[in-house]
Design a protein around this motif. Structure first.
Motif, PDB file in Angstrom:
ATOM      1  N   ASN A 118      28.650  38.666  -4.296  1.00  0.00           N
ATOM      2  CA  ASN A 118      27.305  39.127  -5.953  1.00  0.00           C
ATOM      3  C   ASN A 118      27.665  38.468  -6.590  1.00  0.00           C
ATOM      4  OD1 ASN A 118      26.694  41.818  -5.287  1.00  0.00           O
ATOM      5  ND2 ASN A 118      28.883  43.219  -5.808  1.00  0.00           N
ATOM      6  N   GLY A 119      27.943  37.531  -6.583  1.00  0.00           N
ATOM      7  CA  GLY A 119      28.067  36.558  -7.926  1.00  0.00           C
ATOM      8  C   GLY A 119      27.019  34.716  -7.472  1.00  0.00           C
ATOM      9  N   LEU A 120      26.309  35.307  -6.195  1.00  0.00           N
ATOM     10  CA  LEU A 120      25.471  34.227  -5.750  1.00  0.00           C
ATOM     11  C   LEU A 120      24.808  34.184  -6.076  1.00  0.00           C
ATOM     12  CD1 LEU A 120      27.997  33.420  -2.448  1.00  0.00           C
ATOM     13  CD2 LEU A 120      28.306  32.422  -4.195  1.00  0.00           C
ATOM     14  N   SER A 121      23.974  32.804  -5.674  1.00  0.00           N
ATOM     15  CA  SER A 121      22.474  32.757  -5.717  1.00  0.00           C
ATOM     16  C   SER A 121      22.252  31.788  -4.537  1.00  0.00           C
ATOM     17  CB  SER A 121      21.923  32.127  -6.667  1.00  0.00           C
ATOM     18  OG  SER A 121      21.787  31.289  -6.682  1.00  0.00           O
ATOM     19  N   GLY A 122      20.389  32.048  -4.154  1.00  0.00           N
ATOM     20  CA  GLY A 122      20.143  31.778  -3.203  1.00  0.00           C
ATOM     21  C   GLY A 122      20.632  30.472  -2.888  1.00  0.00           C
ATOM     22  N   GLU A 123      20.738  29.624  -4.160  1.00  0.00           N
ATOM     23  CA  GLU A 123      21.275  27.911  -3.148  1.00  0.00           C
ATOM     24  C   GLU A 123      22.140  28.215  -3.799  1.00  0.00           C
ATOM     25  OE1 GLU A 123      19.173  30.151  -6.224  1.00  0.00           O
ATOM     26  OE2 GLU A 123      16.972  29.749  -5.893  1.00  0.00           O
ATOM     27  N   ASP A 124      23.492  28.419  -4.566  1.00  0.00           N
ATOM     28  CA  ASP A 124      24.148  28.055  -3.881  1.00  0.00           C
ATOM     29  C   ASP A 124      24.798  28.059  -2.496  1.00  0.00           C
ATOM     30  OD1 ASP A 124      25.407  28.785  -6.754  1.00  0.00           O
ATOM     31  OD2 ASP A 124      25.133  30.855  -6.445  1.00  0.00           O
ATOM     32  N   LEU A 125      24.320  28.689  -1.930  1.00  0.00           N
ATOM     33  CA  LEU A 125      24.524  29.069  -0.113  1.00  0.00           C
ATOM     34  C   LEU A 125      24.340  27.567   0.900  1.00  0.00           C
ATOM     35  CD1 LEU A 125      22.934  32.348   0.700  1.00  0.00           C
ATOM     36  CD2 LEU A 125      24.986  32.020   0.366  1.00  0.00           C
ATOM     37  N   ASP A 126      23.250  26.570  -0.595  1.00  0.00           N
ATOM     38  CA  ASP A 126      23.409  25.325   0.373  1.00  0.00           C
ATOM     39  C   ASP A 126      24.650  23.958   0.094  1.00  0.00           C
ATOM     40  OD1 ASP A 126      20.643  26.227   1.234  1.00  0.00           O
ATOM     41  OD2 ASP A 126      19.474  25.905  -0.775  1.00  0.00           O
ATOM     42  N   ARG A 127      24.914  24.794  -0.799  1.00  0.00           N
ATOM     43  CA  ARG A 127      26.964  24.174  -1.699  1.00  0.00           C
ATOM     44  C   ARG A 127      27.309  23.850  -0.728  1.00  0.00           C
ATOM     45  NH1 ARG A 127      31.372  25.070  -3.164  1.00  0.00           N
ATOM     46  NH2 ARG A 127      31.110  27.681  -3.025  1.00  0.00           N
ATOM     47  N   VAL A 128      27.593  21.904   0.002  1.00  0.00           N
ATOM     48  CA  VAL A 128      28.187  21.638   1.391  1.00  0.00           C
ATOM     49  C   VAL A 128      29.872  22.274   0.558  1.00  0.00           C
ATOM     50  CG1 VAL A 128      29.007  19.861   1.605  1.00  0.00           C
ATOM     51  CG2 VAL A 128      27.212  20.049   1.314  1.00  0.00           C
ATOM     52  N   VAL A 129      30.306  22.881   1.012  1.00  0.00           N
ATOM     53  CA  VAL A 129      31.797  23.592   1.053  1.00  0.00           C
ATOM     54  C   VAL A 129      33.185  22.437   2.296  1.00  0.00           C
ATOM     55  CG1 VAL A 129      31.568  25.482   0.151  1.00  0.00           C
ATOM     56  CG2 VAL A 129      31.572  25.360   2.697  1.00  0.00           C
ATOM     57  N   ASP A 130      31.919  21.743   3.044  1.00  0.00           N
ATOM     58  CA  ASP A 130      33.221  21.271   3.673  1.00  0.00           C
ATOM     59  C   ASP A 130      32.572  20.089   4.836  1.00  0.00           C
ATOM     60  OD1 ASP A 130      34.687  20.328   6.033  1.00  0.00           O
ATOM     61  OD2 ASP A 130      35.520  22.167   6.579  1.00  0.00           O
TER      62      ASP A 130
END
Length: 170
Positions: A118-130
Motif C-alpha cells: 500500500n505504500g508503494l508507487s509505480g516508480e518504486d517497482l523499478d528500484r533494483v533490489v538484487d
C-alpha cells in the motif's frame, strides 16, 4: 487500476487458497504424504509463508515476523532462520502445526505484505533490489517471483488435499 492493487489482489488470492486448504483441517490431513518423500500441506503452507515473510522483509527493510514471536510459537526442530529451501524429507515431516497456527502466521505475513504494498508507487517497482543477477532484479520482478512461488506451493497444497481426500483422509 494501479500496479499495487494488482499485486495485493494476487497475494489475496494466495491467501484464499491457503484458507480453503487449511481451515478445519485435521492433523492427519495437514501431515498427509502421498509418497514418503512428498511435501505435506503443513510444510507447503509454512514454507510459502516463510518465504514470503523473509523476502518481503528484505525488500521492505523490516524484520521478519518469523524471527519475532512466530518461531517460538511454532517451536520447530529446525534452525531458527530456516525457510524450507533444501529441506530433507525428515525436516519436511518435522513441520507440524495446527490450522490456527498456520493461518495465524500466514495472515500476519499477508497483512504485513499488504501494508508494505500500500505504500508503494509505480516508480518504486523499478528500484533494483538484487544486483547478483544479470540483469539486476527490480522490486517489481521480485514481487512477481514471490507471487509465482507462493501460487505454486498453494496449488501443491490444494493438490495434496485432493489426494488425501481420495485416500479417505479428512
Amino acid at each position: 487500476m494501479e500496479q499495487r492493487e494488482l499485486l495485493i489482489d494476487a497475494f489475496g488470492r494466495i491467501r484464499g487458497i491457503v484458507h480453503r486448504v487449511v481451515e478445519g483441517a485435521s492433523a492427519e490431513l495437514l501431515g498427509y504424504r502421498p509418497d514418503p518423500e512428498a511435501n505435506t500441506i503443513a510444510w507447503l503452507v509454512w514454507h510459502l509463508t516463510r518465504g514470503q515473510d523473509s523476502q518481503i522483509a528484505d525488500v521492505a527493510g523490516t524484520d521478519e515476523l518469523w524471527l519475532g514471536e512466530w518461531a517460538d510459537r511454532f517451536d520447530l526442530p529446525l534452525p531458527r532462520d530456516s525457510t524450507g529451501y533444501g529441506h530433507t524429507s525428515e525436516q519436511v515431516a518435522s513441520v507440524v502445526a495446527s490450522p490456527e497456527l498456520l493461518l495465524g502466521y500466514h495472515d500476519a505475513v499477508h497483512d504485513a505484505t499488504v501494508a508494505y504494498l500500500n505504500g508503494l508507487s509505480g516508480e518504486d517497482l523499478d528500484r533494483v533490489v538484487d544486483t547478483s543477477w544479470d540483469p539486476p532484479v527490480t522490486l517489481g520482478v521480485r514481487l512477481i517471483s514471490i507471487i509465482g512461488d507462493d501460487w505454486q506451493h498453494a496449488g501443491q497444497a490444494s493438490y495434496v488435499q485432493g489426494l488425501a481426500q481420495r485416500a479417505g483422509v479428512e
